[in-house]
Structure formats: structure tokens, C-alpha cells
Scaffold this active site. Structure first.
Site: not given
Lengths: 422, 501
Positions: B34, B52, B319, B450, B455
Site C-alpha cells: 500500500e 447494495h 470512484r 466539535c 480532543c
């Protein structure tokens, strides 16, 4: 197998939030002889003022000009001296209304799961910041986009420098102060972008934070998009028209590696919403009566969780008022009053708190105007009471007092409005 | 034949599903390659997340899509249970607003019959209102497809790769495959940004770049162009939140817009369908026009749409649209060893488990490899236990077991330090790079109203402690996206240093 049981704590008043509103509320509750507990979600008591190293705090409340850190230290000391118990890194997962005299909060803290039952709750959980998605900024989402509060926490709580070449979005006091803060640490602040035709913050801050540092202020402009792959490379800025819509053809690219969003605060109300408290769309906080009680009996709100304040002094005062309310509520199993009179927003008024008054107690209404006015008054139409100023600015709240017994019997609502006089 | 080395190019949902499926076999040595620091960061993280039913696929025009979609829908139920993937099957309503649209919608009932999709039928306005009270009152009826599901696609990819690694597969991140090397008609490996990796079988699941990978091996039969889809996500407390998946009737020009309540409980509307030139395969920027379009279409589906101020996020994904229109899942004799799993546009997510099964079948039947089942193959994987999803008694137990479950880092999504630490462990276990985005996708931290303004800094500090690095070395999504530029005096030091020299 032993099934785990939660810890159990009973108090008169549970204060949710250990910032200025919560600390002031807890200290007053303790002085009134109520058993009180504070739950604070952060690492320590104090809330946002902990990261505000600039002065301008406490002029009304303490009669001194303090930094945010000094201001909050005094409130923390007060709570510690009174021996009010508190929990930090403590988070309320759920609020349950059992009956008029009993509310249950389920609280998590490191290694602990606690059920706290209280007769009254003072909700002082502060505000959150509006972020990049809320103000319709499109484009890429690389590193280098921060809210003002996040950038401030990075710099003044954790010692981190967010970026080198900074564009600030929003000229409220927070945006102005952050522009100066970045300049002071050697960053290049390329500008402050403000969508309105006037600055959002105090004039004093425009002078001291921008002019003194040679930072440009772009009024009637908006950041419409961000460009950049890994890190921000530029902001696309455009002029806006009277309806605050970008004017086609005025777009230009401002190179920068950091975009700081200071586009205002929103009351932090998720727990109240889940409890079913009635909300006021104008403040985005709960509707409250003159003792700051919400539509759920015995649940009070104070500080920026109630409505966005511009002075921490007012926030602390609201905390104390809510504490008074809690005492009255606990003594009487409710707030005794003959009737609640709604306060309506008239011409030129963006918001007002409280939204309900009885006429039986002294009340200070806090209001915000919707745009700047010159030589104008804020007036309660039905009572003829007014507060006048040479300039009324949305950045500065106006207060107006109602004395006990001053509302005639036949008055069914009060209307707050701006009256201009030539 | 002994053990075969299998290199899968791309750790999107298709690559991860293939890795999981191939990890069943004793005689396959699987490595997933990757280019990003973590899995699922392409089309996988930015799509509608719908499983689907298969009633929109025309078997005459693209038979493979039709077959693998229906099979994938069935397989997802099994895989999601085995891998503890957030999923639900609320069914889909394709709303129509006129008699003309009703006629076009009727076609999907016919397609359902041909594709073997069960229980698809037309419902009238009254039944529609019972099935979905939040649907627009202007709709006169709908095509009801009860087998439609909604999945959290990036968490699905994470679950699959975790399970694959648990069964012996390996993941190489931040490694970009440049080309497939072929010698005397056989695949011998892949050339990457980190050098040559030998392989007997190369499976091309490179999504948007699959055409280039395939062409580099000599199979130049299709091109892929990016089709952008923009989405809008609302606050979890924003109403209405439809129970069913709502969809407009597709036209020859548009696939239609969906309104769904995600597995995380947010109303999400999208996508747009914007064809981009082939050189913009990284353009995931949103636009004002796109956001406005999505909101406008969404307001047709729902009786009302939440106010604009409750939008908490907008995003876009690309896509991979193939010139073949149909998926390209095939093995070749020349070069022997190349298998394409390409052109995986919608319903690629739905089809992913079925594509994985098909790839295994191609290895066995087309390449003639006898696949030997592993003894002790681990079928199951558990997700991270979440504070947000746990009832109170369960929370009490969690906190007793691990004190860090009591320390909530993300207030909106109720994510604890324990979940963050567990996410870090899991990222390290699969061999990915720890990033703030990687932690976010695993824990859903910072995904609430938020958007991380409270965080993110706390998480960066926690990660720096856990990893033993400086907080400003923590990145959002890999090199170049550092969270901060240094300590707070870094710029002054630079300036003074310059002056001294």
C-alpha cells in the site's frame, strides 16, 4: 464471578464543568451550606482560562486586571479552601431525571464508574468552537487547519507551535488575541479575515493585537476554500456582498501554511439536549428563568453553556446566581413564583438571557444587539426601562436591570428592543 | 508446486478482502502493498457505505457486477459477523415522485428478478410512509429492496486486514508499486518505491491506479478515470434520521443521491457524480456547488432536511470508473500470474468479499494452483470495545478491567484513552504507520460535532507518550502532515540561529 458495581455518591448539588462558571457556582454552593461536587472533563480544574495567558480578566469580578491563568487560579483556590470535592478527567455519560428532587449522573473517570445522585444540577460545561465545516469552507483538508482554542491549547498548555505562516479566520476577540499570540512567537501572520463589515472584537484589541503588529484586517471577506495536499498551501479568499455571499471574480489565493478558525463559539449542550431541555435557537443554549433554571426542574445552566458571554466576569456571576437558584430549589422542591413572564427579542436584539422572569426578584438581563448602532438604547418596551450607550456593538453585551415589583400585573410579556435617537 | 508468493497491490476494501480470503491457504504467502501509511485511505474511506441488493445492475450490460453484487450482499452478512464489522440491513427505498418515474423504477423490479435479488417490489405511498415516516410526503411510492445494508467501510477494511495478518499475511505501507515486472511471459514481482519485491502472483487491486498497474504488466485493455462524489454529514442529534436507505431513481445521466443513517448514527447525504480528467486522481477537494447539489437532492428525499448549521463534515471520494463499465476480475495466461481485481466502481464495496472468492477461484482454476486449506485458520476477529456503544453495567465492568476506559478523550463520540491505546496497538500489529487519522478511523474520535477541536491535541499528546516521540512528530496522515512545526519557541530559535550564522 463477581459482577462489578458502580460507586455511589449523594450530594445536594452536582456541578458539571470546572471552569469559571462551575468553580464560582461550586464555591457559592459550599458557602450556602450545600454539599457539592464538581466533575471536570479536563486534566485539571480551570477550563479554558488556563490557556489564556493574556490579561483582561477579572476587572469587574475581582476589581483587578488579571491574566486568564491568574483569574482561574483564584477561583480554584477558593474551591480548594472550601474543601469542595472534585473529579478531573471525569465525564458524564448520561443524566437521568428520577423525580423533582433527584437526578442521577453516570460518571466515568480513570478507573472509576460512579453514580452521583443530586438534588440539583448546575450545568457549566462551557462551549465548543465553530469549525471549518460549519462555516462553509470547502476544498482540501490537509494538516494546518486548527480552531483558535486548539491552537491556543497547543501553544500555552502543551508548548507546541502549530505553524509558520498564519491566516486567522474571524476577528472576534479570540481571533485578534491569537493573531498577536502567533506574532509574539515569531510566526508571520498574513492577515485576519472577517466576513462582516466591522471587526468582531473590542476596538482596544484591534489596536493592540493587529495595528501594533502591522497585521492586516480584511473586512467583508471570507475564506471560501483551502488548498494543499499534506499541509495547507494557501487559502482562497473572496470579498462578500451585503448578504455575506462571495462576489464572483474577487477570489484570490493567500499563501499560508496555517489556517486558524476563530469563527465563534457554540454552547456545549449535548447532555442537556439528550435530557430534553427546551432550547433557545437565538442563544443555541437552554431557555432559562431568572435563577438560570432550565425547563427541567432543578437543572440549572451557567456560563458559556448557557449563552456565549464576552466577559469571564459575567460567567462567574452566572455561576453564583445558579448556586442561589439551587439553594432556593432544594429548600422549596422547586422555584416558588406566581408566574413566569417571557422576555421576547424585539428590533435589533439578537439574543437575551434569561428568557423568563417573575418580577419578584432583581434580575439582570444580558442582551446582544444584532448589528452596530450609534447613539442608541436597549429598552424594555413594556416597562420603559432603558440602558443607553454612545455605541452599541454586537461584540459587547448590554445589561439592563429589572427591580422587584416593577412589572405591572397586566403585562404578559416583556419585549427588549433597540431604540435609536437621532 | 511449493508455497507461492502473492503480492496484492492496494490495501483498499478489495485488496483487504482478497488478503483475508487468501490467508486461508497454507501454500500462499500473502503480502499486501500500500502506498499510503494505512489501509483504506482511497475510495474505501469516502463512499456511501451501502451494501447494495443488486437490483440496479443490468446483467446484459455488466454481468460480473450484477453477479458479484448479489453474491457480495449475501457474503457480507457472514463476514461482518465473523469480523465484528459495524453493519446493519435496514433495506432500501428508491422513491419516485411521478408516474413517469414509476415506469423507470419498475425496471429495477425486473432486474431484481433476473439477478435473483429476493423480495424486491413496488410499494405505494401509504406503505412507504409506514416503512419510512421520514420519507418525503411528495413521493408517490418506492421500490422496496429489503436486503440493502449499511456498513462502515473503512472499519471493514481494517477488520479484514487485521484478520488476514492474524492468519499470516503481511502488510507493507508507504510503499508505492511502480510497475509489475514480467519475465518470459511470467510475473516475477513488483518494482516499488522501496525496491523490488519478488512474487509469483500479483493481484492488482490498486483502485484508481489499477489501469496503470495492469498496463505495466502488458494488459492494456481498460482505462480508469476518477469520478468524484461529495457528501455531507450531519450532527448525530440532527433529525430526521431515516431508518431505511433512501435513494432517488437513477437516470441515464446520474446514479441518484442517497440519504442514509450511517452505522455511527449520523444522517449522511450524497454523492455527487463528477467525472474528472485522468490526471486528477488525487483531487478529493469539496466544492460549494457540490455541497449545495447534495443538500438540494437530499431535501427531495426527506420530509425535511436539518438546518445547514448542523452539518459537521463534508468530504469527497474518487470512484474508479473503468472504460469497460464492468468490473475487470480476471487471470491471464500471458503474463501468467497477473490477476486483475480492477474497475471496482460501485458496487465495488458490496462485491468485495465476492471478488475475493472469485480471485481464489481464478488462482485455483485459471492458474492451476491447488489451494491447501490452513489448519487452524482463524475465522474470527473482535473489534475494539467502545464506550459509546456499551450500556452502563458493561461500562462499569470495562473500567474495572482497564482504568483507561474511564478517561474520555473525545467528548462527542465518547472515545476513551483505552480505545486510543488499543487502536495504536492494532495499527502496529498490522504493520501500518500510527497517524491521527488512523486512530480516528478506528475509534471514531473527533468525528462528532466539535470535529476534534478539543480532543486532537490531547490525542497527539497521548500518542507521543505511547510512541515515545515528540508531539510535533505525530502526523495527521503521514509525512508532510505533521501536527505541529516544533516546540513553541522553534521559530524564534530558527530566526536567532540565522542571525548568528
Amino acid at each position: 464471578m463477581v459482577s462489578a458495581a458502580p460507586e455511589r455518591i449523594d450530594v445536594d448539588v452536582l456541578v458539571i464543568g470546572g471552569g469559571p462558571a462551575g468553580l464560582a457556582a461550586a464555591a457559592r454552593c459550599a458557602k450556602l451550606g450545600l454539599s457539592t461536587m464538581i466533575v471536570e472533563v479536563g486534566d485539571r480544574l480551570g477550563g479554558i482560562p488556563l490557556q489564556c495567558v493574556h490579561p483582561g480578566f477579572g476587572i469587574h469580578y475581582f476589581g483587578e486586571d488579571l491574566t486568564g491563568t491568574e483569574f482561574i487560579e483564584r477561583l480554584i483556590d477558593r474551591v480548594e479552601e472550601l474543601g469542595v470535592p472534585y473529579l478531573t478527567r471525569a465525564y458524564v455519560t448520561e443524566l437521568i431525571y428520577l423525580d423533582v428532587d433527584r437526578k442521577l449522573a453516570r460518571v466515568l473517570a480513570p478507573g472509576r464508574a460512579i453514580e452521583i445522585e443530586a438534588k440539583a444540577i448546575i450545568y457549566a460545561a462551557g462551549a465548543r468552537e465553530r469549525h471549518v465545516y460549519e462555516i462553509n469552507i470547502v476544498g482540501d483538508r490537509p494538516s494546518g487547519i486548527y480552531t483558535a482554542g486548539e491552537a491556543q491549547a497547543m501553544m500555552d498548555l502543551y508548548g507546541l507551535m502549530p505553524g509558520r505562516k498564519v491566516l486567522i479566520v474571524g476577528s472576534g476577540d479570540v481571533g485578534l488575541i491569537m493573531a498577536r499570540r502567533f506574532a509574539l512567537e515569531g510566526a508571520e501572520v498574513v492577515g485576519v479575515v472577517e466576513i462582516m463589515p466591522w471587526p468582531g472584537g473590542l476596538t482596544r484589541n484591534v489596536v493592540q493585537c493587529l495595528q501594533d503588529f502591522g497585521i492586516p484586517l480584511l473586512l467583508s471577506h471570507a475564506v471560501i476554500a483551502v488548498k494543499g495536499r499534506e499541509r495547507v498551501e494557501a487559502a482562497i479568499v473572496a470579498e462578500v456582498d451585503k448578504n455575506l455571499k462571495p462576489v464572483p471574480g474577487t477570489e484570490r489565493e493567500i499563501p499560508c501554511d496555517t489556517i486558524v478558525i476563530a469563527a465563534g463559539l457554540v454552547p456545549n449542550t449535548e447532555l442537556l439536549e439528550r435530557l430534553g431541555v427546551a432550547m433557545d435557537p437565538a442563544t443555541a443554549g437552554p431557555r432559562v428563568n431568572e435563577l438560570l433554571e432550565t425547563s427541567v426542574p432543578g437543572v440549572f445552566a451557567a456560563g458559556n453553556a448557557l449563552a456565549i458571554n464576552d466577559l469571564v466576569d459575567n460567567v462567574a456571576e452566572q455561576g453564583e446566581l445558579a448556586a442561589e437558584g439551587a439553594r432556593i430549589f432544594i429548600e422549596n422542591s422547586g422555584i416558588p413564583t406566581a408566574r413566569w413572564i417571557p422576555v421576547a427579542r424585539g428590533k435589533g436584539i439578537r439574543l437575551v438571557v434569561p428568557q423568563l422572569v417573575s418580577g419578584e426578584r432583581r434580575v439582570k438581563l444580558l442582551a446582544r444587539v444584532s448589528k452596530p448602532f450609534r447613539r442608541a438604547c436597549v429598552e424594555i418596551r413594556e416597562l420603559g426601562i432603558r440602558t443607553c450607550r454612545p455605541r452599541l456593538m454586537p461584540a459587547e453585551m448590554v445589561s439592563i436591570e429589572i427591580s422587584p415589583g416593577s412589572i405591572p400585573r397586566d403585562v404578559e410579556k416583556l419585549t427588549l428592543e433597540v431604540v435609536e435617537h437621532g | 508446486m511449493g508455497r507461492l508468493r502473492v503480492a496484492i497491490v492496494g490495501a483498499g476494501i478489495v485488496g483487504c478482502a482478497i488478503a483475508r480470503e487468501l490467508s486461508r491457504y497454507e501454500n500462499l504467502d500473502v503480502v499486501v502493498i500500500e502506498r499510503e501509511p494505512d489501509v483504506g485511505w482511497g475510495a474505501t474511506k469516502a463512499n456511501t457505505g451501502i451494501v447494495h441488493p443488486g437490483h440496479e445492475e443490468d446483467p446484459d450490460q455488466h454481468p460480473l457486477r450484477a453477479r458479484l453484487c448479489v453474491e457480495g450482499n449475501r457474503l457480507w452478512r457472514e463476514w461482518a459477523r465473523e469480523l465484528d464489522i459495524p453493519i446493519k440491513f435496514p433495506g432500501e427505498l428508491m422513491l419516485f415522485f411521478s408516474e413517469e418515474e414509476r415506469k423507470r423504477a419498475q425496471r429495477f423490479v425486473e432486474l431484481a428478478k433476473r439477478n435473483g435479488v429476493p423480495e424486491v417490489r413496488i410499494v405505494d405511498g401509504e406503505e412507504l410512509r409506514v416503512l419510512e415516516p421520514a420519507a418525503s410526503p411528495r413521493a408517490i411510492g418506492a421500490v422496496w429492496a429489503p436486503t440493502a445494508g449499511v456498513v462502515n467501510p473503512i472499519q471493514a477494511a481494517i477488520a479484514m486486514i487485521e484478520n488476514a495478518v492474524d492468519n499470516g499475511a503481511r502488510l507493507l505501507v508507504e510503499t508505492e508499486v511502480k510497475r509489475v515486472r514480467v519475465e518470459s511471459g511470467k510475473v516475477v514481482g513488483v518494482e516499488t518505491s522501496r525496491g523490488f519485491i519478488e512474487a509469483d502472483i500479483v493481484i492488482n487491486a490498486a483502485g484508481i491506479n489499477a489501469d496503470e498497474i495492469s498496463a505495466s504488466a502488458g494488459i492494456d485493455t481498460f482505462r480508469i478515470w476518477p469520478r468524484k462524489g461529495q457528501y455531507v454529514v450531519f450532527d448525530r442529534l440532527a433529525q430526521p434520521k431515516p431508518t431505511r436507505v433512501l435513494h432517488t431513481v437513477p437516470t441515464p445521466i446520474t446514479k441518484g443521491v442517497y440519504a442514509v443513517t450511517t452505522t455511527e448514527g449520523n444522517l449522511m447525504i450524497g454523492p455527487t457524480a463528477e467525472d474528472l480528467p485522468p490526471d486528477r486522481k488525487r483531487d478529493t477537494s469539496t466544492t460549494r456547488e457540490g455541497v449545495e447539489y447534495v443538500l438540494r437532492e437530499g431535501s427531495k428525499l426527506l420530509e425535511r432536511i436539518p438546518p445547514r448549521r448542523l452539518v459537521i463534515k463534508t468530504f469527497a471520494g474518487l470512484r474508479p470508473e473503468p472504460t469497460t463499465r464492468d468490473f475487470v476480475v480476471e487471470a491471464y495466461q500471458k503474463p501468467w500470474g497477473l490477476i486483475n481485481a480492477a474497475g471496482t466502481r460501485s458496487p465495488g464495496l458490496t462485491a468485495a468479499p465476492a471478488i475475493a472468492k472469485l480471485v481464489a477461484k481464478l488462482i485455483a482454476e485459471e492458474l492451476g494452483v491447488e489451494l491447501v486449506e490452513k489448519r487452524g485458520w482463524r475465522r474470527f476477529r473482535r473489534g475494539i470495545e467502545r464506550v459509546r456503544d456499551a450500556p452502563w453495567p458493561k461500562l462499569v465492568e470495562l473500567v474495572k478491567r482497564d482504568p483507561m476506559y474511564g478517561w474520555i478523550i473525545c467528548r462527542d463520540e465518547m472515545v476513551s484513552a483505552a480505545e486510543v491505546i488499543e487502536a495504536v496497538k492494532r495499527i502496529q500489529r498490522i504493520g501500518a504507520r500510527v497517524t491521527l487519522d488512523g486512530v480516528r478511523f478506528r475509534t471514531w474520535l473527533g468525528m462528532g460535532r466539535c470535529q476534534g477541536s478539543f480532543c486532537r491535541v490531547a490525542t497527539a499528546m497521548l500518542l507521543s507518550k505511547v510512541l515515545g516521540v515528540k508531539p510535533f512528530e505525530i502526523t495527521l496522515r503521514g509525512k508532510g502532515s505533521e501536527y505541529a512545526v516544533g516546540d513553541v519557541k522553534a521559530l524564534w530559535r530558527e530566526r536567532l540561529g540565522e542571525r548568528r550564522t
